[in-house]
Design a protein around this motif. Structure first.
Motif, PDB file in Angstrom:
ATOM      1  N   ARG A  40       0.812  -1.212   0.000  1.00  0.00           N
ATOM      2  CA  ARG A  40       0.000   0.000   0.000  1.00  0.00           C
ATOM      3  C   ARG A  40       0.850   1.269   0.000  1.00  0.00           C
ATOM      4  O   ARG A  40       0.422   2.309  -0.465  1.00  0.00           O
ATOM      5  CB  ARG A  40      -0.897   0.047   1.245  1.00  0.00           C
ATOM      6  N   ARG A  66      -4.916   7.999   0.056  1.00  0.00           N
ATOM      7  CA  ARG A  66      -4.363   6.691   0.419  1.00  0.00           C
ATOM      8  C   ARG A  66      -4.596   5.680  -0.708  1.00  0.00           C
ATOM      9  O   ARG A  66      -3.696   4.928  -1.083  1.00  0.00           O
ATOM     10  CB  ARG A  66      -5.002   6.179   1.717  1.00  0.00           C
ATOM     11  N   GLU A  67      -5.804   5.697  -1.241  1.00  0.00           N
ATOM     12  CA  GLU A  67      -6.123   4.762  -2.326  1.00  0.00           C
ATOM     13  C   GLU A  67      -5.272   5.070  -3.562  1.00  0.00           C
ATOM     14  O   GLU A  67      -4.827   4.165  -4.258  1.00  0.00           O
ATOM     15  CB  GLU A  67      -7.610   4.840  -2.685  1.00  0.00           C
ATOM     16  N   GLU A  70      -1.824   3.761  -3.085  1.00  0.00           N
ATOM     17  CA  GLU A  70      -1.808   2.313  -3.274  1.00  0.00           C
ATOM     18  C   GLU A  70      -1.804   1.966  -4.769  1.00  0.00           C
ATOM     19  O   GLU A  70      -1.012   1.137  -5.229  1.00  0.00           O
ATOM     20  CB  GLU A  70      -3.014   1.681  -2.581  1.00  0.00           C
ATOM     21  N   ARG A  71      -2.686   2.640  -5.524  1.00  0.00           N
ATOM     22  CA  ARG A  71      -2.757   2.367  -6.969  1.00  0.00           C
ATOM     23  C   ARG A  71      -1.434   2.704  -7.646  1.00  0.00           C
ATOM     24  O   ARG A  71      -0.944   1.955  -8.485  1.00  0.00           O
ATOM     25  CB  ARG A  71      -3.880   3.196  -7.599  1.00  0.00           C
TER      26      ARG A  71
ATOM     27  N   ASP B  24     -11.564   2.593   6.926  1.00  0.00           N
ATOM     28  CA  ASP B  24     -10.677   3.430   6.099  1.00  0.00           C
ATOM     29  C   ASP B  24      -9.652   4.157   6.948  1.00  0.00           C
ATOM     30  O   ASP B  24      -8.496   4.329   6.536  1.00  0.00           O
ATOM     31  CB  ASP B  24     -11.500   4.469   5.312  1.00  0.00           C
TER      32      ASP B  24
END
Lengths: 174, 108
Positions: A40, A66-67, A70-71, B24
């Motif tokens: 991540r 955050r996402e 990670e991507r 989250d």
């Protein structure tokens, strides 16, 4: 696909998180192996210290950052080795298994002086060494299957479901 | 989980109530901890999440403890770990029951 598909590339990579572009400097394979435990945040682990701080702030303060991190981490993992990220991850994890690492070291491969693409190529070569075509195809297939949740990202080189099914059946018979 | 769900955790001998931390936010803290950034970043992430979970009054108290150095950042990390552990165990104490228990204790 990688910007620079050369396995010998020592060029930096770039990521964008929350609209901010960061440059990830060239890192030897050893650092990728160390960082891969935390997929991540892989890109942040490989970033320069100041960028790591900025990335941490974005992850804390900006929804969705955050996402994105990670991507982007997964993307550069694939880009750096010219493979899908899960193939690169599997090869890097395989490289630290004692027998594999031992053979790599004995052959003179040094994770501190090789790019992640070169290191993965060395691991791959070791894994398929001495295998017949069937064994090699089986290994390639095992390597290429995406982890759960990422099936949609799988490109098996064919859009024909029947031939894919036949191929899978032939592997099972083997 | 509903609004009446919380976890009671002791910090330096005092019990504090914490609301469940959204998944989250849990992942956000763990991501920051694992980024290898300076120690202040995990602390920032932790305070953000724990402040929401504890609520303003309790958080003020905990912040005072932190400023007075009666607790250290590691205590907040331990607190967070305990909260995650309880949350993963999935056995929150409903507020009503605890109030009843507290009332029973007071009556004794």
């Amino acid at each position: 696909m990688p910007n620079d598909p050369s396995p010998f590339s020592r060029e930096p990579l770039s990521i964008t998180v929350a609209g901010t572009r960061f440059t990830i400097p060239y890192r030897p394979a050893a650092l990728w192996v160390e960082a891969i435990d935390n997929l991540r945040s892989l890109a942040a682990r490989l970033a320069e210290p100041d960028d790591r701080e900025a990335l941490a702030d974005l992850v804390i303060d900006v929804p969705g950052a955050r996402e994105e991190l990670e991507r982007e981490s997964l993307r550069i993992l694939g880009e750096a080795a010219g493979r899908s990220w899960w193939e690169t991850g599997r090869l890097l994890n395989t490289s630290v298994q004692p027998e594999v690492l031992g053979r790599l070291v004995l052959s003179g491969a040094d994770a501190w002086s090789r790019s992640v693409a070169e290191w993965c190529a060395a691991v791959y070569a070791l894994c398929v060494k001495g295998q017949d075509e069937k064994g090699r195809v089986r290994f390639d297939f095992t390597l290429s299957v995406p982890p759960p949740g990422y099936e949609d990202a799988w490109d098996d080189g064919t859009s024909d479901p029947q031939s894919t099914a036949a191929f899978l059946a032939s592997l099972k018979r083997g | 989980m509903g609004d009446d769900t919380y976890y009671t955790i002791q910090v330096k001998g005092t019990a504090y109530r914490f609301a469940p931390v959204p998944k989250d936010d849990l992942v956000m803290v763990l991501t920051v901890v694992n980024m290898g950034a300076s120690a202040v970043k995990p602390l920032k992430a932790l305070t953000r999440v724990l402040a929401d979970s504890a609520g303003p009054e309790q958080w003020d108290t905990l912040t005072d403890l932190l400023i007075e150095k009666r607790i250290v950042p590691q205590d907040l990390m331990d607190l967070f770990s305990e909260l995650v552990k309880r949350q993963n165990a999935g056995s929150p104490a409903p507020a009503k029951q605890t109030r009843k228990r507290a009332a029973a204790r007071d009556a004794e």
